[in-house]
Design a protein around this motif. Structure first.
Motif, PDB file in Angstrom:
ATOM      1  N   LEU A 106       0.669  -1.150  -0.101  1.00 15.69           N
ATOM      2  CA  LEU A 106       0.094   0.037   0.005  1.00 15.69           C
ATOM      3  C   LEU A 106       0.914   1.372   0.001  1.00 15.69           C
ATOM      4  CD1 LEU A 106      -2.626  -0.951   2.507  1.00 15.69           C
ATOM      5  CD2 LEU A 106      -3.030  -0.941   0.012  1.00 15.69           C
ATOM      6  N   ASP A 107       1.854   1.319   0.841  1.00 16.51           N
ATOM      7  CA  ASP A 107       2.983   2.363   0.832  1.00 16.51           C
ATOM      8  C   ASP A 107       3.357   2.500  -0.676  1.00 16.51           C
ATOM      9  OD1 ASP A 107       2.375   2.911   3.541  1.00 16.51           O
ATOM     10  OD2 ASP A 107       4.292   1.994   4.079  1.00 16.51           O
ATOM     11  N   ARG A 108       3.839   1.380  -1.309  1.00 15.94           N
ATOM     12  CA  ARG A 108       4.369   1.614  -2.779  1.00 15.94           C
ATOM     13  C   ARG A 108       3.438   2.188  -3.658  1.00 15.94           C
ATOM     14  NH1 ARG A 108       6.553  -3.956  -2.374  1.00 15.94           N
ATOM     15  NH2 ARG A 108       4.968  -4.409  -3.887  1.00 15.94           N
ATOM     16  N   LEU A 109       2.375   1.749  -3.499  1.00 16.18           N
ATOM     17  CA  LEU A 109       1.112   2.553  -4.315  1.00 16.18           C
ATOM     18  C   LEU A 109       0.882   4.123  -4.092  1.00 16.18           C
ATOM     19  CD1 LEU A 109      -1.455  -0.430  -4.353  1.00 16.18           C
ATOM     20  CD2 LEU A 109      -0.436   0.579  -6.312  1.00 16.18           C
ATOM     21  N   ALA A 110       0.934   4.295  -2.701  1.00 13.29           N
ATOM     22  CA  ALA A 110       0.600   5.611  -2.481  1.00 13.29           C
ATOM     23  C   ALA A 110       1.925   6.381  -2.681  1.00 13.29           C
ATOM     24  CB  ALA A 110       0.441   5.696  -0.796  1.00 13.29           C
ATOM     25  N   ALA A 111       2.812   5.862  -2.529  1.00 17.79           N
ATOM     26  CA  ALA A 111       4.416   6.709  -3.169  1.00 17.79           C
ATOM     27  C   ALA A 111       4.322   6.950  -4.808  1.00 17.79           C
ATOM     28  CB  ALA A 111       5.433   5.735  -2.800  1.00 17.79           C
ATOM     29  N   GLY A 112       3.409   6.306  -5.553  1.00 17.92           N
ATOM     30  CA  GLY A 112       3.248   6.399  -7.037  1.00 17.92           C
ATOM     31  C   GLY A 112       2.381   7.638  -7.381  1.00 17.92           C
ATOM     32  N   ALA A 122      -5.783   4.626  -7.474  1.00 17.88           N
ATOM     33  CA  ALA A 122      -5.236   3.176  -7.320  1.00 17.88           C
ATOM     34  C   ALA A 122      -4.940   3.245  -5.899  1.00 17.88           C
ATOM     35  CB  ALA A 122      -3.855   3.122  -8.258  1.00 17.88           C
ATOM     36  N   CYS A 123      -4.539   3.773  -5.068  1.00 17.29           N
ATOM     37  CA  CYS A 123      -4.206   3.489  -3.695  1.00 17.29           C
ATOM     38  C   CYS A 123      -5.584   3.372  -2.924  1.00 17.29           C
ATOM     39  CB  CYS A 123      -3.529   4.565  -2.918  1.00 17.29           C
ATOM     40  SG  CYS A 123      -3.030   4.370  -1.373  1.00 17.29           S
ATOM     41  N   GLU A 124      -6.643   4.160  -3.260  1.00 16.00           N
ATOM     42  CA  GLU A 124      -7.811   3.898  -2.554  1.00 16.00           C
ATOM     43  C   GLU A 124      -8.520   2.338  -2.976  1.00 16.00           C
ATOM     44  OE1 GLU A 124     -10.300   7.042  -3.678  1.00 16.00           O
ATOM     45  OE2 GLU A 124      -9.116   8.772  -2.354  1.00 16.00           O
TER      46      GLU A 124
END
Length: 172
Positions: free
Chosen positions: A18-24, A29-31
């Motif tokens: 989830l952190d990797r997605l948020a960093a993108g 996508a994160c939600e």
């Protein structure tokens, strides 16, 4: 997922993804990923609830010795023991005695105090005790998300009582 996987490691891996997605930077996508995790948790929780219901208390109780099964049941609020009992059982496995000061269900913080043993050894200090408590609690009480340890109360000063010096013999 290997049999050696524990609840804490699984949680770390999910958080890392989830952190990797948020960093993108892609908020949608994160939600979506967070929603997927919630849906899967609900789905597996409902399945585990049905399994435990159909098995009954006896067979479920026999499986509680397996850390993975116990942590899954606790994670989905299906564990037959309440959280306070599970916390007490986990803390009883520690090498250093501790005194529970309280568990905040809203924050997941468990406060402990190193028990006074009279040995004065310290045995690694509060950081080592905190890590040991977190490890003991990880599988059996996933509701505990953080452990805060207060140092043991100071030991009373040791009063040294020695022999009284010999008084000189009275002079006749």
């Amino acid at each position: 997922m290997s049999a050696a996987m524990d609840a804490r490691e699984a949680g770390r891996r999910v958080d890392a993804v989830l952190d990797r997605l948020a960093a993108g930077g892609d908020r949608k996508a994160c939600e979506a990923a967070e929603e997927l995790v919630r849906v899967l948790m609900d789905f597996y929780g409902a399945g585990l609830a049905r399994i435990t219901e159909r098995l009954g208390a006896g067979p479920v109780s026999r499986m509680l010795g397996d850390d993975l099964v116990a942590s899954l049941l606790a994670l989905h609020d299906l564990h037959p023991e309440d959280v306070d009992s599970r916390i007490a059982r986990a803390l009883a496995t520690l090498h250093e005695p501790v005194e529970p000061l309280g568990f905040d269900t809203a924050t997941g913080v468990l406060r402990l105090r190193a028990a006074s043993t009279g040995s004065g050894c310290g045995c690694g200090g509060t950081d080592a005790l905190r890590r040991a408590a977190e490890d003991a609690l990880a599988g059996i009480a996933p509701e505990v998300t953080a452990v805060e340890v207060e140092p043991a109360p100071p030991q009373p000063a040791l009063l040294q009582i020695g022999r009284r010096p010999h008084a000189p013999a009275p002079v006749p």
